[in-house]
Scaffold this active site. Structure first.
Site, PDB file in Angstrom:
ATOM      1  N   LYS A  13       1.028  -1.171  -0.015  1.00  0.00           N
ATOM      2  CA  LYS A  13       0.072   0.190   0.477  1.00  0.00           C
ATOM      3  C   LYS A  13       1.149   0.907   0.139  1.00  0.00           C
ATOM      4  CE  LYS A  13      -2.229  -0.740   3.872  1.00  0.00           C
ATOM      5  NZ  LYS A  13      -1.676  -2.349   4.516  1.00  0.00           N
ATOM      6  N   ARG A  88      -9.377   1.307   9.577  1.00  0.00           N
ATOM      7  CA  ARG A  88      -8.716  -0.342   9.340  1.00  0.00           C
ATOM      8  C   ARG A  88     -10.345  -1.110  10.142  1.00  0.00           C
ATOM      9  NH1 ARG A  88      -2.748   0.387   9.424  1.00  0.00           N
ATOM     10  NH2 ARG A  88      -1.607  -1.422  10.091  1.00  0.00           N
ATOM     11  N   ARG A 127      11.385  -6.942   4.806  1.00  0.00           N
ATOM     12  CA  ARG A 127      11.465  -5.954   5.243  1.00  0.00           C
ATOM     13  C   ARG A 127      11.448  -5.696   6.715  1.00  0.00           C
ATOM     14  NH1 ARG A 127       5.733  -2.044   4.963  1.00  0.00           N
ATOM     15  NH2 ARG A 127       5.719  -3.713   6.930  1.00  0.00           N
ATOM     16  N   ARG A 133      11.844  -2.824  11.150  1.00  0.00           N
ATOM     17  CA  ARG A 133      10.779  -2.008  11.680  1.00  0.00           C
ATOM     18  C   ARG A 133      10.506  -2.622  12.584  1.00  0.00           C
ATOM     19  NH1 ARG A 133       5.594  -0.466   8.621  1.00  0.00           N
ATOM     20  NH2 ARG A 133       4.599  -1.322  10.045  1.00  0.00           N
ATOM     21  N   ARG A 144      -0.690  -9.174  13.223  1.00  0.00           N
ATOM     22  CA  ARG A 144      -0.887  -7.443  12.600  1.00  0.00           C
ATOM     23  C   ARG A 144      -1.778  -8.185  11.371  1.00  0.00           C
ATOM     24  NH1 ARG A 144       4.228  -5.680  10.694  1.00  0.00           N
ATOM     25  NH2 ARG A 144       2.926  -3.829   8.842  1.00  0.00           N
TER      26      ARG A 144
HETATM   27  P1  AMP Z   1       0.657   0.306   9.356  1.00  0.00           P
HETATM   28  O1  AMP Z   1       1.990   1.004   9.009  1.00  0.00           O
HETATM   29  O2  AMP Z   1      -0.031   0.771   8.434  1.00  0.00           O
HETATM   30  O3  AMP Z   1       1.266  -1.079   8.904  1.00  0.00           O
HETATM   31  O4  AMP Z   1       0.502   0.077  10.992  1.00  0.00           O
HETATM   32  C1  AMP Z   1       1.758   0.281  11.882  1.00  0.00           C
HETATM   33  C2  AMP Z   1       0.913  -0.090  13.321  1.00  0.00           C
HETATM   34  O5  AMP Z   1       0.345   1.708  13.878  1.00  0.00           O
HETATM   35  C3  AMP Z   1      -0.246  -1.099  13.083  1.00  0.00           C
HETATM   36  O6  AMP Z   1       0.199  -2.842  13.143  1.00  0.00           O
HETATM   37  C4  AMP Z   1      -0.769  -0.146  14.208  1.00  0.00           C
HETATM   38  O7  AMP Z   1      -0.823  -0.328  16.093  1.00  0.00           O
HETATM   39  C5  AMP Z   1      -0.948   1.071  14.084  1.00  0.00           C
HETATM   40  N1  AMP Z   1      -2.162   1.246  12.810  1.00  0.00           N
HETATM   41  C6  AMP Z   1      -1.749   2.317  11.555  1.00  0.00           C
HETATM   42  N2  AMP Z   1      -3.001   2.201  11.350  1.00  0.00           N
HETATM   43  C7  AMP Z   1      -3.937   2.179  12.437  1.00  0.00           C
HETATM   44  C8  AMP Z   1      -5.319   2.911  12.673  1.00  0.00           C
HETATM   45  N3  AMP Z   1      -5.867   2.855  11.363  1.00  0.00           N
HETATM   46  N4  AMP Z   1      -5.839   2.057  13.010  1.00  0.00           N
HETATM   47  C9  AMP Z   1      -5.275   1.005  14.293  1.00  0.00           C
HETATM   48  N5  AMP Z   1      -4.270   1.198  14.241  1.00  0.00           N
HETATM   49  C10 AMP Z   1      -3.100   1.788  13.252  1.00  0.00           C
END
Ligand code: AMP
Length: 192
Positions: A13, A88, A127, A133, A144
């Site tokens: 994404k 989400r 990654r 990360r 996740r």
């Molecule tokens: P991402 O980089 O989008 O995978 O987000 C990393 C982490 O941030 C996720 O595993 C969640 O802990 C938190 N996070 C990011 N976006 C959201 C969201 N829309 N709702 C809840 N938690 C989020």
């Protein structure tokens, strides 16, 4: 034109969002990036979400909805928004619809990046090795993926019901994915 890049963690994404930013001037709103920035700044919010993120769980709807609302207000006049990693949950999707409606806008397109789970695990392992990360470690990644299937997958019928979801083969080469994304965005732009 407002669109959502939808798909499980590791689907690509962020990569595709950046291409749309470069090509069309859209503003990318990634709640994951915003939360990582909050952590890096050492803010109270960053401290509050750190352990939840590292474990791979979702932070509360209220936190991410507020981040998105602030970002929409800071970027008034943008030619379009790409929501990446948001919404989400169904509650987040409903809040987003309301926030956009209050600004005379709405979601035009939801691009669903379709990938298989084995490939995701391989991508995320790579990654993790390259970028380190914390939430890409195998244990957190499992959490996740589960958060995705339990809390995020219900958005598929939500957006299909609105007739906005378009599937994209996320297993294709990156340029082919970008071409499919561009075609879907052009198609949605013609319909507006
Ligand atoms: P991402 O980089 O989008 O995978 O987000 C990393 C982490 O941030 C996720 O595993 C969640 O802990 C938190 N996070 C990011 N976006 C959201 C969201 N829309 N709702 C809840 N938690 C989020």
């Amino acid at each position: 034109m407002n669109l959502i890049l939808f798909g499980p963690p590791g689907a690509g994404k962020g990569t595709q969002a950046k291409r749309l930013v470069d090509g069309r001037g859209f503003v990318q709103l990634s709640t994951g990036d915003m939360l990582r920035a909050a952590r890096a700044s050492g803010s109270e919010l960053g401290t509050r979400v750190a352990a939840i993120m590292d474990a791979g769980s979702l932070v509360s709807d209220a936190i991410v909805i507020e981040l998105i609302e602030d970002a929409l207000d800071r970027n008034k006049g943008a030619p379009g928004f790409i929501f990446d990693g948001f919404p989400r949950t169904v509650a987040q999707a409903e809040a987003l619809d309301a926030l956009l409606a209050a600004r005379g806008a709405g979601i035009d397109l939801v691009l669903r990046l379709e990938v298989d789970e084995t490939a995701l695990i391989a991508r995320i392992t790579k990654r993790f090795e390259e970028q380190g990360r914390a939430d890409d470690n195998p244990e957190s990644f499992k959490v996740r993926l589960k958060a995705y299937s339990d809390q995020t997958a219900p958005l598929v019928p939500y957006y299909q019901g609105q007739g906005k979801m378009v599937g994209i083969d996320g297993m294709a080469a990156m340029d082919a994915v970008a071409a499919a994304v561009a075609g879907a965005v052009d198609g949605a732009a013609r319909k507006r």
